[in-house]
Enzyme design. Structure first.
Site, PDB file in Angstrom:
ATOM      1  N   LYS A  97     -18.469  -5.196  10.287  1.00  0.00           N
ATOM      2  CA  LYS A  97     -17.320  -5.996   9.871  1.00  0.00           C
ATOM      3  C   LYS A  97     -16.202  -5.821  10.897  1.00  0.00           C
ATOM      4  O   LYS A  97     -15.685  -4.721  11.088  1.00  0.00           O
ATOM      5  CB  LYS A  97     -16.857  -5.532   8.475  1.00  0.00           C
ATOM      6  CG  LYS A  97     -16.250  -6.652   7.652  1.00  0.00           C
ATOM      7  CD  LYS A  97     -15.977  -6.184   6.236  1.00  0.00           C
ATOM      8  CE  LYS A  97     -14.573  -6.588   5.817  1.00  0.00           C
ATOM      9  NZ  LYS A  97     -14.155  -5.917   4.593  1.00  0.00           N
ATOM     10  N   SER A 102      -2.706  -8.206   3.174  1.00  0.00           N
ATOM     11  CA  SER A 102      -3.130  -7.953   4.563  1.00  0.00           C
ATOM     12  C   SER A 102      -3.603  -9.246   5.216  1.00  0.00           C
ATOM     13  O   SER A 102      -3.353  -9.477   6.405  1.00  0.00           O
ATOM     14  CB  SER A 102      -4.261  -6.918   4.575  1.00  0.00           C
ATOM     15  OG  SER A 102      -3.820  -5.688   4.054  1.00  0.00           O
ATOM     16  N   HIS A 126       0.836  -1.202   0.000  1.00  0.00           N
ATOM     17  CA  HIS A 126       0.000   0.000   0.000  1.00  0.00           C
ATOM     18  C   HIS A 126       0.879   1.264   0.000  1.00  0.00           C
ATOM     19  O   HIS A 126       0.604   2.230  -0.715  1.00  0.00           O
ATOM     20  CB  HIS A 126      -0.907   0.022   1.240  1.00  0.00           C
ATOM     21  CG  HIS A 126      -1.915  -1.089   1.300  1.00  0.00           C
ATOM     22  ND1 HIS A 126      -2.119  -1.850   2.439  1.00  0.00           N
ATOM     23  CD2 HIS A 126      -2.766  -1.586   0.363  1.00  0.00           C
ATOM     24  CE1 HIS A 126      -3.078  -2.743   2.199  1.00  0.00           C
ATOM     25  NE2 HIS A 126      -3.483  -2.614   0.946  1.00  0.00           N
ATOM     26  N   ARG A 159      -2.371  -6.424  -8.108  1.00  0.00           N
ATOM     27  CA  ARG A 159      -1.278  -7.391  -7.972  1.00  0.00           C
ATOM     28  C   ARG A 159      -1.341  -8.486  -9.024  1.00  0.00           C
ATOM     29  O   ARG A 159      -0.334  -9.004  -9.463  1.00  0.00           O
ATOM     30  CB  ARG A 159      -1.341  -8.060  -6.588  1.00  0.00           C
ATOM     31  CG  ARG A 159      -0.839  -7.191  -5.471  1.00  0.00           C
ATOM     32  CD  ARG A 159      -1.252  -7.741  -4.132  1.00  0.00           C
ATOM     33  NE  ARG A 159      -2.704  -7.690  -3.983  1.00  0.00           N
ATOM     34  CZ  ARG A 159      -3.352  -8.007  -2.883  1.00  0.00           C
ATOM     35  NH1 ARG A 159      -2.706  -8.443  -1.828  1.00  0.00           N
ATOM     36  NH2 ARG A 159      -4.666  -7.902  -2.830  1.00  0.00           N
TER      37      ARG A 159
HETATM   38  P1  ADP Z   1     -10.108  -3.574   0.146  1.00  0.00           P
HETATM   39  O1  ADP Z   1     -10.738  -4.254   1.316  1.00  0.00           O
HETATM   40  O2  ADP Z   1     -10.829  -2.333  -0.276  1.00  0.00           O
HETATM   41  O3  ADP Z   1      -9.756  -4.471  -1.016  1.00  0.00           O
HETATM   42  P2  ADP Z   1      -7.300  -3.527   0.871  1.00  0.00           P
HETATM   43  O4  ADP Z   1      -6.775  -2.820   2.079  1.00  0.00           O
HETATM   44  O5  ADP Z   1      -7.211  -5.005   0.875  1.00  0.00           O
HETATM   45  O6  ADP Z   1      -8.772  -2.980   0.741  1.00  0.00           O
HETATM   46  O7  ADP Z   1      -6.586  -2.990  -0.434  1.00  0.00           O
HETATM   47  C1  ADP Z   1      -6.671  -1.668  -0.877  1.00  0.00           C
HETATM   48  C2  ADP Z   1      -6.098  -1.566  -2.295  1.00  0.00           C
HETATM   49  O8  ADP Z   1      -4.699  -1.882  -2.276  1.00  0.00           O
HETATM   50  C3  ADP Z   1      -6.721  -2.523  -3.300  1.00  0.00           C
HETATM   51  O9  ADP Z   1      -6.799  -1.862  -4.548  1.00  0.00           O
HETATM   52  C4  ADP Z   1      -5.724  -3.661  -3.375  1.00  0.00           C
HETATM   53  O10 ADP Z   1      -5.779  -4.330  -4.617  1.00  0.00           O
HETATM   54  C5  ADP Z   1      -4.413  -2.892  -3.230  1.00  0.00           C
HETATM   55  N1  ADP Z   1      -3.311  -3.720  -2.723  1.00  0.00           N
HETATM   56  C6  ADP Z   1      -3.332  -4.605  -1.712  1.00  0.00           C
HETATM   57  N2  ADP Z   1      -2.128  -5.164  -1.509  1.00  0.00           N
HETATM   58  C7  ADP Z   1      -1.288  -4.617  -2.444  1.00  0.00           C
HETATM   59  C8  ADP Z   1       0.108  -4.803  -2.796  1.00  0.00           C
HETATM   60  N3  ADP Z   1       0.872  -5.669  -2.133  1.00  0.00           N
HETATM   61  N4  ADP Z   1       0.600  -4.075  -3.814  1.00  0.00           N
HETATM   62  C9  ADP Z   1      -0.194  -3.210  -4.497  1.00  0.00           C
HETATM   63  N5  ADP Z   1      -1.503  -2.996  -4.233  1.00  0.00           N
HETATM   64  C10 ADP Z   1      -2.049  -3.683  -3.216  1.00  0.00           C
END
Ligand code: ADP
Length: 152
Positions: A44, A131, A20, A93
Protein backbone atom coordinates in the site's frame (compact mmCIF):
# COMPACT_ATOMS: atom_id res chain seq x y z
CA UNK A 1 1.61 -2.84 41.39
CA UNK A 2 -1.36 -3.61 39.15
CA UNK A 3 -0.68 -4.10 35.45
CA UNK A 4 -0.03 -0.91 33.54
CA UNK A 5 -2.95 0.23 31.46
CA UNK A 6 -1.49 0.42 27.97
CA UNK A 7 -3.50 1.71 25.01
CA UNK A 8 -2.48 1.05 21.43
CA UNK A 9 -3.61 3.60 18.82
CA UNK A 10 -3.07 2.00 15.40
CA UNK A 11 -3.64 3.77 12.10
CA UNK A 12 -2.23 4.80 8.76
CA UNK A 13 -1.71 8.38 9.96
CA UNK A 14 -1.01 9.46 6.38
CA UNK A 15 -0.75 12.15 7.67
CA UNK A 16 -1.21 12.38 11.46
CA UNK A 17 -3.75 15.18 12.05
CA UNK A 18 -4.95 17.48 14.81
CA UNK A 19 -7.92 15.10 15.16
CA UNK A 20 -5.52 12.23 15.92
CA UNK A 21 -3.53 14.45 18.30
CA UNK A 22 -6.71 15.27 20.22
CA UNK A 23 -7.53 11.55 20.65
CA UNK A 24 -3.99 10.78 21.86
CA UNK A 25 -3.90 13.65 24.37
CA UNK A 26 -7.28 12.71 25.80
CA UNK A 27 -6.20 9.07 26.06
CA UNK A 28 -2.99 10.20 27.77
CA UNK A 29 -5.01 11.22 30.80
CA UNK A 30 -6.91 7.91 30.86
CA UNK A 31 -4.05 5.41 30.42
CA UNK A 32 -0.59 4.78 31.88
CA UNK A 33 0.92 4.60 28.40
CA UNK A 34 -0.30 5.38 24.88
CA UNK A 35 1.43 3.77 21.90
CA UNK A 36 0.80 5.41 18.54
CA UNK A 37 1.38 2.66 15.95
CA UNK A 38 1.90 3.78 12.37
CA UNK A 39 1.04 1.00 9.92
CA UNK A 40 3.21 0.37 6.92
CA UNK A 41 2.42 -2.11 4.23
CA UNK A 42 4.79 -2.54 1.30
CA UNK A 43 1.83 -3.14 -1.04
CA UNK A 44 0.00 0.00 0.00
CA UNK A 45 1.64 3.18 -1.24
CA UNK A 46 1.81 5.98 1.34
CA UNK A 47 1.62 9.67 0.45
CA UNK A 48 3.81 10.87 3.35
CA UNK A 49 6.97 8.81 4.04
CA UNK A 50 6.70 6.68 7.15
CA UNK A 51 9.99 7.96 8.65
CA UNK A 52 8.91 11.57 8.18
CA UNK A 53 5.59 10.86 9.90
CA UNK A 54 7.33 9.08 12.82
CA UNK A 55 9.56 12.14 13.30
CA UNK A 56 6.60 14.51 13.19
CA UNK A 57 4.56 12.49 15.69
CA UNK A 58 7.57 12.20 18.03
CA UNK A 59 8.07 15.95 17.77
CA UNK A 60 4.36 16.55 18.52
CA UNK A 61 4.53 14.57 21.77
CA UNK A 62 8.10 15.44 22.80
CA UNK A 63 6.85 16.77 26.15
CA UNK A 64 4.73 13.70 26.90
CA UNK A 65 6.83 10.84 28.34
CA UNK A 66 3.88 8.39 28.45
CA UNK A 67 3.32 8.60 24.68
CA UNK A 68 5.43 6.36 22.38
CA UNK A 69 5.49 6.02 18.61
CA UNK A 70 6.21 2.78 16.73
CA UNK A 71 5.70 1.35 13.25
CA UNK A 72 4.09 -1.99 12.50
CA UNK A 73 3.24 -4.36 9.70
CA UNK A 74 1.11 -7.09 11.28
CA UNK A 75 -2.34 -7.72 12.73
CA UNK A 76 -3.16 -5.15 15.40
CA UNK A 77 -4.44 -7.95 17.66
CA UNK A 78 -0.96 -9.57 17.60
CA UNK A 79 0.78 -6.23 17.96
CA UNK A 80 -1.26 -5.53 21.10
CA UNK A 81 -0.12 -8.84 22.62
CA UNK A 82 3.51 -8.06 21.80
CA UNK A 83 3.31 -4.67 23.57
CA UNK A 84 1.09 -5.99 26.40
CA UNK A 85 -1.58 -3.46 25.45
CA UNK A 86 -4.99 -4.28 26.94
CA UNK A 87 -6.77 -1.51 25.08
CA UNK A 88 -7.12 -0.64 21.43
CA UNK A 89 -7.83 3.04 20.96
CA UNK A 90 -9.84 4.38 18.01
CA UNK A 91 -11.52 7.68 17.20
CA UNK A 92 -15.06 8.14 15.94
CA UNK A 93 -16.21 11.11 13.84
CA UNK A 94 -19.53 9.96 12.42
CA UNK A 95 -21.72 6.98 11.53
CA UNK A 96 -19.45 6.03 8.62
CA UNK A 97 -16.54 5.65 11.06
CA UNK A 98 -18.84 3.72 13.38
CA UNK A 99 -19.87 1.16 10.72
CA UNK A 100 -16.25 0.51 9.85
CA UNK A 101 -14.90 0.53 13.41
CA UNK A 102 -17.67 -1.73 14.65
CA UNK A 103 -16.70 -4.55 12.28
CA UNK A 104 -12.98 -4.16 12.99
CA UNK A 105 -13.64 -4.24 16.73
CA UNK A 106 -15.63 -7.48 16.37
CA UNK A 107 -12.83 -9.15 14.43
CA UNK A 108 -10.21 -7.94 16.91
CA UNK A 109 -12.24 -9.30 19.81
CA UNK A 110 -12.32 -12.66 18.02
CA UNK A 111 -8.55 -12.58 17.43
CA UNK A 112 -7.57 -11.39 20.91
CA UNK A 113 -10.20 -11.86 23.59
CA UNK A 114 -8.36 -9.87 26.23
CA UNK A 115 -8.15 -6.78 24.03
CA UNK A 116 -10.81 -4.16 24.74
CA UNK A 117 -11.48 -1.58 22.01
CA UNK A 118 -12.06 1.89 23.43
CA UNK A 119 -13.62 4.65 21.31
CA UNK A 120 -13.28 8.35 21.88
CA UNK A 121 -15.72 10.61 20.05
CA UNK A 122 -13.94 13.37 18.15
CA UNK A 123 -13.96 16.87 19.60
CA UNK A 124 -16.32 18.98 17.43
CA UNK A 125 -13.57 21.35 16.27
CA UNK A 126 -11.69 18.39 14.71
CA UNK A 127 -14.62 16.39 13.38
CA UNK A 128 -14.14 17.65 9.81
CA UNK A 129 -10.45 16.77 9.62
CA UNK A 130 -9.51 13.76 7.51
CA UNK A 131 -6.14 12.51 6.25
CA UNK A 132 -7.63 11.94 2.78
CA UNK A 133 -8.61 15.60 2.40
CA UNK A 134 -5.25 16.80 3.75
CA UNK A 135 -3.45 14.69 1.12
CA UNK A 136 -5.56 16.32 -1.62
CA UNK A 137 -4.89 19.83 -0.32
CA UNK A 138 -1.16 19.12 -0.03
CA UNK A 139 -0.98 17.59 -3.51
CA UNK A 140 -2.27 20.82 -5.03
CA UNK A 141 0.05 22.99 -2.91
CA UNK A 142 -2.66 24.16 -0.51
CA UNK A 143 -1.84 25.14 3.07
CA UNK A 144 -2.35 22.16 5.38
CA UNK A 145 -1.06 23.89 8.53
CA UNK A 146 -4.55 24.37 10.04
CA UNK A 147 -5.05 20.58 10.06
CA UNK A 148 -1.74 19.16 11.34
CA UNK A 149 0.03 19.86 14.66
CA UNK A 150 3.52 20.32 13.08
CA UNK A 151 5.24 22.11 10.18
CA UNK A 152 5.38 20.13 6.96
P1 ADP B 1 -6.95 3.78 9.48
O1 ADP B 1 -6.35 3.65 8.12
O2 ADP B 1 -6.56 2.67 10.41
O3 ADP B 1 -8.43 4.07 9.51
P2 ADP B 1 -6.46 6.56 10.13
O4 ADP B 1 -5.09 7.15 10.24
O5 ADP B 1 -7.30 7.04 9.01
O6 ADP B 1 -6.19 5.01 10.11
O7 ADP B 1 -7.26 6.77 11.48
C1 ADP B 1 -6.87 6.23 12.71
C2 ADP B 1 -8.01 6.41 13.73
O8 ADP B 1 -8.24 7.80 13.97
C3 ADP B 1 -9.35 5.84 13.28
O9 ADP B 1 -9.99 5.29 14.42
C4 ADP B 1 -10.10 7.06 12.79
O10 ADP B 1 -11.50 6.89 12.89
C5 ADP B 1 -9.61 8.11 13.78
N1 ADP B 1 -9.71 9.48 13.26
C6 ADP B 1 -9.39 9.94 12.04
N2 ADP B 1 -9.59 11.26 11.92
C7 ADP B 1 -10.09 11.67 13.13
C8 ADP B 1 -10.55 12.94 13.66
N3 ADP B 1 -10.53 14.05 12.92
N4 ADP B 1 -11.00 12.97 14.93
C9 ADP B 1 -11.03 11.83 15.68
N5 ADP B 1 -10.63 10.62 15.25
C10 ADP B 1 -10.16 10.53 13.99
Amino acid sequence: MADKRIALFPGSFDPFTKGHQDIVLRANSLFDEVIVAVGHNSKKQRYFEIDLMIDKINETFADHPKIRVITYNELTASLAKKYKAGYLLRGLRNTTDFEYENSIAQVNRYLNESLETVFLITSPEFAHISSTIIREVHKYDGDVSPFVPYEI
